[in-house]
Design a protein around this motif. Structure first.
Motif, short mmCIF file in Angstrom:
data_model
loop_
_atom_site.label_atom_id
_atom_site.label_comp_id
_atom_site.label_asym_id
_atom_site.label_seq_id
_atom_site.Cartn_x
_atom_site.Cartn_y
_atom_site.Cartn_z
N LEU A 255 0.84 -1.18 0.00
CA LEU A 255 0.00 0.00 0.00
C LEU A 255 0.89 1.24 0.00
O LEU A 255 1.70 1.40 0.92
N LEU A 256 0.72 2.07 -1.01
CA LEU A 256 1.42 3.35 -1.05
C LEU A 256 0.61 4.35 -0.23
O LEU A 256 -0.59 4.56 -0.49
N CYS A 257 1.24 4.91 0.81
CA CYS A 257 0.54 5.83 1.72
C CYS A 257 1.29 7.15 1.83
O CYS A 257 2.50 7.20 1.59
N THR A 258 0.59 8.18 2.24
CA THR A 258 1.20 9.49 2.46
C THR A 258 1.17 9.83 3.95
O THR A 258 0.19 9.52 4.63
N VAL A 259 2.24 10.42 4.43
CA VAL A 259 2.27 10.93 5.81
C VAL A 259 1.39 12.18 5.86
O VAL A 259 1.63 13.13 5.12
N VAL A 260 0.34 12.16 6.69
CA VAL A 260 -0.55 13.33 6.77
C VAL A 260 -0.39 14.11 8.06
O VAL A 260 -0.91 15.22 8.18
N SER A 261 0.31 13.55 9.04
CA SER A 261 0.57 14.31 10.26
C SER A 261 1.83 13.77 10.93
O SER A 261 2.08 12.56 10.94
N SER A 262 2.61 14.70 11.47
CA SER A 262 3.74 14.30 12.30
C SER A 262 3.72 15.15 13.56
O SER A 262 4.75 15.44 14.14
N ALA A 263 2.50 15.52 13.96
CA ALA A 263 2.34 16.44 15.11
C ALA A 263 2.77 15.80 16.42
O ALA A 263 3.24 16.48 17.32
N VAL A 264 2.60 14.48 16.55
CA VAL A 264 2.99 13.80 17.78
C VAL A 264 4.42 13.31 17.63
O VAL A 264 4.76 12.63 16.65
N ALA A 265 5.27 13.65 18.58
CA ALA A 265 6.69 13.35 18.47
C ALA A 265 6.94 11.84 18.38
O ALA A 265 6.27 11.05 19.04
N GLY A 318 14.61 7.02 11.05
CA GLY A 318 14.72 8.29 10.34
C GLY A 318 13.50 9.14 10.54
O GLY A 318 12.62 8.82 11.34
N ARG A 319 13.45 10.23 9.80
CA ARG A 319 12.37 11.18 9.99
C ARG A 319 11.55 11.31 8.72
O ARG A 319 12.07 11.36 7.62
N PHE A 320 10.24 11.30 8.87
CA PHE A 320 9.36 11.47 7.73
C PHE A 320 8.53 12.73 7.98
O PHE A 320 8.08 12.97 9.09
N GLY A 321 8.31 13.50 6.92
CA GLY A 321 7.54 14.73 7.06
C GLY A 321 6.21 14.61 6.34
O GLY A 321 5.99 13.69 5.54
N VAL A 322 5.30 15.55 6.64
CA VAL A 322 4.00 15.59 5.99
C VAL A 322 4.19 15.64 4.47
O VAL A 322 5.00 16.42 3.97
N GLY A 323 3.51 14.77 3.76
CA GLY A 323 3.61 14.71 2.30
C GLY A 323 4.54 13.62 1.80
O GLY A 323 4.48 13.24 0.64
N ASP A 324 5.42 13.09 2.68
CA ASP A 324 6.28 11.97 2.28
C ASP A 324 5.44 10.74 2.02
O ASP A 324 4.38 10.56 2.63
N ARG A 325 5.92 9.88 1.14
CA ARG A 325 5.19 8.65 0.83
C ARG A 325 6.00 7.43 1.21
O ARG A 325 7.22 7.41 1.06
N VAL A 326 5.30 6.42 1.70
CA VAL A 326 5.96 5.14 2.03
C VAL A 326 5.10 4.00 1.49
O VAL A 326 3.92 4.17 1.21
N ARG A 327 5.76 2.83 1.32
CA ARG A 327 5.04 1.62 0.94
C ARG A 327 4.94 0.71 2.14
O ARG A 327 5.92 0.55 2.87
N VAL A 328 3.79 0.08 2.30
CA VAL A 328 3.59 -0.79 3.46
C VAL A 328 3.05 -2.14 2.99
O VAL A 328 2.04 -2.20 2.28
N ILE A 329 3.73 -3.21 3.38
CA ILE A 329 3.27 -4.57 3.09
C ILE A 329 2.26 -4.97 4.17
O ILE A 329 2.58 -4.92 5.36
N PRO A 330 1.03 -5.31 3.79
CA PRO A 330 0.00 -5.58 4.79
C PRO A 330 0.13 -6.97 5.42
O PRO A 330 0.81 -7.84 4.87
N ASN A 331 -0.56 -7.16 6.54
CA ASN A 331 -0.59 -8.48 7.18
C ASN A 331 -1.25 -9.51 6.28
O ASN A 331 -0.76 -10.63 6.14
N HIS A 332 -2.39 -9.16 5.71
CA HIS A 332 -3.23 -10.13 4.99
C HIS A 332 -3.70 -9.47 3.71
O HIS A 332 -4.58 -8.61 3.73
N ILE A 333 -3.12 -9.85 2.59
CA ILE A 333 -3.35 -9.13 1.34
C ILE A 333 -4.76 -9.39 0.78
O ILE A 333 -5.35 -8.49 0.18
N CYS A 334 -5.32 -10.58 0.99
CA CYS A 334 -6.63 -10.90 0.40
C CYS A 334 -7.70 -9.92 0.89
O CYS A 334 -8.47 -9.38 0.10
#
Lengths: 364, 364
Positions: A255-265, A318-334
């Motif tokens: 899943l390609l996702c975007t960081v939408v908040s990094s307000a919590v340290a 590392g550090r990710f900022g608002v707007g950065d994108r990451v890929r995430v492999i899910p637990n259960h793809i089906c």
């Protein structure tokens, strides 16, 4: 189009990895003389069913009549509905499917088989049936011995049904470690004894259909098995890795996702939560996480709400900022695929194909 | 059409109960002078949004732009996108929505607000913004004090944005028992202090938007709150009952399922599993169950696979045979609705209306 043009969350499929996964299992089945009937619940997409058939699959498996209707588009010569079909309206729809391709249904009771027979007669079609046996999952399936004998005898006597054999699902085996192998040996003994009994009582099954994802590459160890029905192998996921059946390099979907908040340290919030990933935990060795962040494997995806993914970032991550994108492999793809309207087939960063997930949400 | 004509699994909504739920919350909001902006994530259906507006809601809330696009059909005079909107393509779509109705977005960073402002300017629209504050959930939202001040000052300075106030979500309060009430009092003190500070520093917010399902009927206890955004109240579910915010008689939605196997003694298998119910556990007092069987409340719905629901039947629960139908109230109705293509509005056994769930699967 490249992945940078996609709105997130987006379901990516790495085509190189997917093609390798498809070829590997097709090769394993060929090598061991096993019929391959891939379960399409993982991809729910006729174009991918077509590829599986092109690579030598004898047919495709589905759970629901609605999925069978969608999967007709793949051009498969054979459809296994690996689920008891109940209810007059569904049986009518199944009859329509059976006019267009060869259909087999897995059943564990004559209460299901009798209306199936009546409806097949009415539709003037013949429908195959597999008698479902329980080998330890305690879900559906009768016990080998007197119960299975009675089911088979009943199926053979019903008009418009073609008894083809037996099916079982060792879904209670979650991991191919020492204990998993031991459990598989118990299943193999149970199946072997049951088949000996069926052969000696003139109930020899033409098809013995087994297999589950963790045990996939051990299927040839179960004497008498003629067919496997793996699903997840096309994409794989965190579950498949945790069972030992593949490595991270074999995980095609993310899943390609975007960081939408990094307000919590020390934390980032992704724009994908349970509505994007589903909320299944790992089926073995549950670590409380909901996915593996490819760009920061040591990060902990520790919590979800429907639209929020909470990822704890160690210093190493590392550090990710608002707007950065990451890929995430899910637990259960089906179950994740079922939440998405489309999948994006990529090579590198290029989007090569967009598939509509035509079989998603087909509950009936 | 009656419920006996429906294929299962089917999502039923008891209209009498739903209408009572809608009226109760509309009455509560009116009585306490609170603006009501129902979150539509629970029903995802424009026709139901229209009913909420007709009952006095000031507007509707959504999480994603795709949901906002769908909910325009409700004719709502106001849409709150209670989620940070990130990415050029989504901002363009949001601009289109803002040409058709009044739009407000909840933001917790200027990294999100700046592109929003630029895109609103380009689309020649004005978009409202609420500054999101964290009151203990540690999800999104800045800390009251210097961080919130800086966010508000930044929002006020950005062109094409209309700063409307602050928003918070006490989602960490799961249950209104003694501890929940104590936590709510802490939240109330935090919000009260924050508002005093904002008023004394010429940052008085016009809107103070709060509330969550467990705390819904306690919203008037939080001084300064002007608006509530409840979602689940339209249907309610096992979670709502377990938090103490409603009773079983207030649960309007249930999944109609068929027994497809009773091969394993003391157990029935339903034709609905995680693909029908979702796999969320109870958010408080988790009892390991996935639903309440209306016809056998003492039965334990203890396990699911994608298409199989496992229900353990005590002697008290009676006996169910293949083909029997039962209704099951799910743990979390919002995520269950997202899995269904349609909902059936019933009175007694009569199906009075069929709604297409137009907002389901809108991830972007």
């Amino acid at each position: 189009m490249t992945i940078h043009d996609l709105e997130t969350p987006a379901l990516l499929v790495d085509l190189d990895i997917m093609e390798r996964n498809l070829a590997r299992v097709a090769g394993y089945a060929r090598e061991h003389g096993l019929r391959l009937r891939p379960h399409t619940k993982t991809h729910k997409t006729p174009e991918l069913g077509r590829r599986q058939v092109a690579l030598g699959a004898a047919g495709l498996a589905v759970a629901k009549v609605g999925e069978a209707e969608v999967m007709l588009e793949s051009g498969t010569p054979d459809l296994l509905v690996a689920y008891p079909v109940c209810g007059a309206s569904k049986l009518r729809r199944l009859g329509e499917v059976a006019r267009r391709t060869r259909v087999t249904v897995a059943v564990d009771s004559l209460e299901v088989a009798r209306p199936l027979s009546a409806s097949a007669q009415e539709a003037r079609v013949e429908i195959g049936v597999l008698a479902e046996a329980d080998v330890g999952l305690a879900r559906v399936g009768v016990r080998p011995g007197a119960e299975l004998d009675a089911l088979i005898d009943g199926l053979r006597a019903l008009p418009a049904l073609r008894w083809e054999g037996v099916t079982f699902y060792p879904g209670h085996i979650k991991k191919m470690d020492g204990q998993g192998l031991e459990t598989l040996e118990q299943v193999a003994r149970l199946v072997g004894d049951a088949l000996d009994h069926l052969h000696s009582t003139r109930r020899a099954p033409a098809i013995v259909s087994g297999g589950s994802t963790p045990t996939l590459f051990h299927s040839h160890r179960v004497r008498g098995v003629t067919e496997i029905r793996p699903g997840t192998y096309i994409f794989n996921d965190r579950n498949t890795v945790s069972t030992g059946a593949c490595t991270w390099d074999d995980c095609a979907a993310a899943l390609l996702c975007t960081v939408v908040s990094s307000a919590v340290a020390g934390q980032m919030i992704l724009d994908g939560g349970s509505k994007t990933f589903f909320s299944d935990r790992l089926s073995c060795d549950d670590d409380g996480c909901y996915g593996r962040v490819v760009e920061a494997p040591e990060a902990r995806f520790f919590k979800m709400n429907e639209e929020h993914g909470y990822v704890a970032l160690s210093e190493a991550a590392g550090r990710f900022g608002v707007g950065d994108r990451v890929r995430v492999i899910p637990n259960h793809i089906c179950v994740a695929v079922n939440l998405h309207e489309r999948m994006y087939g990529i090579r590198g960063e290029s989007v090569e194909v967009v598939w509509e997930v035509k079989g998603r949400g087909k509950l009936q």
